[in-house]
Design a protein around this motif. Structure first.
Motif, PDB file in Angstrom:
ATOM      1  N   ASN A  88     -41.368  -5.785 -45.921  1.00 39.61           N
ATOM      2  CA  ASN A  88     -42.061  -4.915 -46.366  1.00 39.61           C
ATOM      3  C   ASN A  88     -42.331  -4.751 -47.914  1.00 39.61           C
ATOM      4  OD1 ASN A  88     -39.759  -3.845 -47.038  1.00 39.61           O
ATOM      5  ND2 ASN A  88     -39.585  -2.148 -45.894  1.00 39.61           N
ATOM      6  N   ASP A  89     -42.655  -5.762 -48.754  1.00 32.19           N
ATOM      7  CA  ASP A  89     -42.732  -6.198 -49.936  1.00 32.19           C
ATOM      8  C   ASP A  89     -44.178  -5.864 -50.117  1.00 32.19           C
ATOM      9  OD1 ASP A  89     -43.938  -9.004 -50.315  1.00 32.19           O
ATOM     10  OD2 ASP A  89     -42.275  -8.910 -48.836  1.00 32.19           O
ATOM     11  N   PRO A  90     -44.491  -5.688 -51.541  1.00 30.30           N
ATOM     12  CA  PRO A  90     -45.926  -5.406 -51.617  1.00 30.30           C
ATOM     13  C   PRO A  90     -46.984  -6.570 -51.335  1.00 30.30           C
ATOM     14  CG  PRO A  90     -44.731  -4.635 -53.566  1.00 30.30           C
ATOM     15  CD  PRO A  90     -43.876  -5.300 -52.798  1.00 30.30           C
ATOM     16  N   LEU A  91     -46.757  -7.801 -51.445  1.00 30.19           N
ATOM     17  CA  LEU A  91     -47.397  -8.960 -50.865  1.00 30.19           C
ATOM     18  C   LEU A  91     -47.607  -8.966 -49.309  1.00 30.19           C
ATOM     19  CD1 LEU A  91     -46.616 -11.552 -53.493  1.00 30.19           C
ATOM     20  CD2 LEU A  91     -48.716 -10.404 -53.337  1.00 30.19           C
ATOM     21  N   THR A  92     -46.421  -8.826 -48.719  1.00 32.40           N
ATOM     22  CA  THR A  92     -46.161  -8.642 -47.348  1.00 32.40           C
ATOM     23  C   THR A  92     -47.187  -7.590 -46.636  1.00 32.40           C
ATOM     24  OG1 THR A  92     -44.431  -9.870 -47.261  1.00 32.40           O
ATOM     25  CG2 THR A  92     -44.979  -8.961 -45.218  1.00 32.40           C
ATOM     26  N   LEU A  93     -47.214  -6.278 -47.346  1.00 36.68           N
ATOM     27  CA  LEU A  93     -47.651  -4.959 -46.932  1.00 36.68           C
ATOM     28  C   LEU A  93     -49.273  -5.145 -46.989  1.00 36.68           C
ATOM     29  CD1 LEU A  93     -45.579  -2.310 -48.447  1.00 36.68           C
ATOM     30  CD2 LEU A  93     -45.731  -2.804 -46.076  1.00 36.68           C
ATOM     31  N   GLU A  94     -49.735  -5.788 -48.177  1.00 37.66           N
ATOM     32  CA  GLU A  94     -51.221  -6.387 -48.135  1.00 37.66           C
ATOM     33  C   GLU A  94     -51.553  -7.253 -47.175  1.00 37.66           C
ATOM     34  OE1 GLU A  94     -53.851  -5.204 -50.176  1.00 37.66           O
ATOM     35  OE2 GLU A  94     -52.392  -3.592 -50.920  1.00 37.66           O
ATOM     36  N   PHE A  95     -50.999  -8.198 -47.039  1.00 37.45           N
ATOM     37  CA  PHE A  95     -51.156  -9.084 -45.787  1.00 37.45           C
ATOM     38  C   PHE A  95     -51.245  -8.363 -44.408  1.00 37.45           C
ATOM     39  CE2 PHE A  95     -49.780 -12.025 -42.303  1.00 37.45           C
ATOM     40  CZ  PHE A  95     -50.894 -12.785 -42.541  1.00 37.45           C
ATOM     41  N   GLN A  96     -50.462  -7.625 -44.030  1.00 37.72           N
ATOM     42  CA  GLN A  96     -50.239  -6.909 -42.959  1.00 37.72           C
ATOM     43  C   GLN A  96     -51.379  -5.873 -42.694  1.00 37.72           C
ATOM     44  OE1 GLN A  96     -46.212  -5.125 -43.196  1.00 37.72           O
ATOM     45  NE2 GLN A  96     -45.202  -6.701 -42.817  1.00 37.72           N
ATOM     46  N   LEU A  97     -51.875  -5.130 -44.049  1.00 40.97           N
ATOM     47  CA  LEU A  97     -52.905  -4.352 -43.758  1.00 40.97           C
ATOM     48  C   LEU A  97     -54.244  -5.156 -43.375  1.00 40.97           C
ATOM     49  CD1 LEU A  97     -54.281  -1.523 -44.131  1.00 40.97           C
ATOM     50  CD2 LEU A  97     -54.350  -2.106 -46.667  1.00 40.97           C
ATOM     51  N   SER A  98     -54.151  -6.349 -44.189  1.00 45.40           N
ATOM     52  CA  SER A  98     -55.448  -7.114 -43.734  1.00 45.40           C
ATOM     53  C   SER A  98     -55.352  -7.717 -42.429  1.00 45.40           C
ATOM     54  CB  SER A  98     -55.331  -8.394 -44.642  1.00 45.40           C
ATOM     55  OG  SER A  98     -56.462  -9.153 -44.398  1.00 45.40           O
ATOM     56  N   PHE A  99     -54.235  -7.958 -41.950  1.00 42.38           N
ATOM     57  CA  PHE A  99     -54.238  -8.509 -40.372  1.00 42.38           C
ATOM     58  C   PHE A  99     -54.616  -7.026 -39.441  1.00 42.38           C
ATOM     59  CE2 PHE A  99     -51.695  -8.319 -36.509  1.00 42.38           C
ATOM     60  CZ  PHE A  99     -51.830  -9.226 -36.079  1.00 42.38           C
ATOM     61  N   PHE A 100     -54.185  -5.930 -39.959  1.00 46.97           N
ATOM     62  CA  PHE A 100     -54.721  -4.897 -39.098  1.00 46.97           C
ATOM     63  C   PHE A 100     -56.071  -4.470 -38.988  1.00 46.97           C
ATOM     64  CE2 PHE A 100     -49.871  -3.561 -39.731  1.00 46.97           C
ATOM     65  CZ  PHE A 100     -49.541  -4.259 -38.596  1.00 46.97           C
ATOM     66  N   LYS A 101     -56.446  -4.580 -40.328  1.00 46.63           N
ATOM     67  CA  LYS A 101     -57.938  -4.398 -40.385  1.00 46.63           C
ATOM     68  C   LYS A 101     -58.752  -5.214 -39.490  1.00 46.63           C
ATOM     69  CE  LYS A 101     -58.323  -2.342 -45.051  1.00 46.63           C
ATOM     70  NZ  LYS A 101     -58.624  -2.568 -46.329  1.00 46.63           N
ATOM     71  N   LYS A 102     -58.569  -6.419 -39.555  1.00 51.79           N
ATOM     72  CA  LYS A 102     -59.166  -7.772 -38.630  1.00 51.79           C
ATOM     73  C   LYS A 102     -59.071  -7.461 -37.420  1.00 51.79           C
ATOM     74  CE  LYS A 102     -58.891 -12.614 -37.952  1.00 51.79           C
ATOM     75  NZ  LYS A 102     -57.665 -13.908 -38.167  1.00 51.79           N
ATOM     76  N   HIS A 103     -57.972  -7.222 -36.930  1.00 55.25           N
ATOM     77  CA  HIS A 103     -57.870  -7.078 -35.480  1.00 55.25           C
ATOM     78  C   HIS A 103     -58.092  -5.579 -34.731  1.00 55.25           C
ATOM     79  CE1 HIS A 103     -55.365 -10.729 -36.371  1.00 55.25           C
ATOM     80  NE2 HIS A 103     -55.512 -10.912 -35.172  1.00 55.25           N
ATOM     81  N   PHE A 104     -58.010  -4.446 -35.519  1.00 60.60           N
ATOM     82  CA  PHE A 104     -58.275  -3.331 -34.880  1.00 60.60           C
ATOM     83  C   PHE A 104     -59.695  -3.121 -35.273  1.00 60.60           C
ATOM     84  CE2 PHE A 104     -53.598  -2.209 -35.264  1.00 60.60           C
ATOM     85  CZ  PHE A 104     -53.654  -1.793 -34.002  1.00 60.60           C
ATOM     86  N   LEU A 105     -60.379  -3.288 -36.227  1.00 57.52           N
ATOM     87  CA  LEU A 105     -61.718  -3.249 -36.658  1.00 57.52           C
ATOM     88  C   LEU A 105     -62.739  -4.448 -36.745  1.00 57.52           C
ATOM     89  CD1 LEU A 105     -60.857  -0.931 -39.743  1.00 57.52           C
ATOM     90  CD2 LEU A 105     -61.253   0.091 -37.413  1.00 57.52           C
ATOM     91  N   GLY A 106     -62.012  -5.772 -36.689  1.00 58.65           N
ATOM     92  CA  GLY A 106     -62.971  -6.891 -36.739  1.00 58.65           C
ATOM     93  C   GLY A 106     -63.549  -7.099 -38.149  1.00 58.65           C
TER      94      GLY A 106
END
Length: 133
Positions: free
Chosen positions: A114-132
């Motif tokens: 849950n470091d800043p870079l990983t959190l940014e990556f995770q947020l991008s992952f969630f946007k891609k999968h939940f919102l396309g």
């Protein structure tokens, strides 16, 4: 806000990861995107996850009880070197989130922390999968 609006106020999300011998479900502060999903986005976790994993951070579950912990949406932090055979079981295949294609698999090695870079990556992952997006 966009994700919550799309999936609904009452939709639940659960986060799983397979280990060497067990399958784990995660609370709201144990990496794997849980800080973003539960703390920042205020998405709901299933009651059974709240009961068993919230305080400790994670909880080991057997294949037979996965449906009790499964949310309307499931995030699976997947390590190809671990036993993922549970995904071939009829129990797993019968979960509504699985049937509705609401299971999003992430590479576990990219999702542990849950470091800043990983959190940014995770947020991008969630946007891609939940919102396309």
């Amino acid at each position: 806000k966009e994700i919550k609006a799309k999936i609904g106020e009452d939709a639940t999300v659960s986060v799983f990861e397979s280990g060497t011998k067990d399958l784990y479900v995660f609370g709201d502060a144990w990496g794997r995107g849980t800080e973003i999903l539960y703390q920042a986005m205020k998405l709901k976790m299933p009651e059974k996850v709240k009961e068993k994993a919230l305080k400790a951070g994670y909880y080991a579950v057997s294949q037979e009880v996965i449906p009790e912990f499964a949310g309307d949406y499931m995030i699976i932090s997947k390590n190809s070197e671990m036993d993922n055979s549970y995904q071939n079981s009829e129990i797993y295949k019968s979960i509504p989130a699985v049937k509705k294609h609401r299971v999003y698999e992430a590479n576990a090695e990219e999702f542990y922390f849950n470091d800043p870079l990983t959190l940014e990556f995770q947020l991008s992952f969630f946007k891609k999968h939940f919102l396309g997006k």
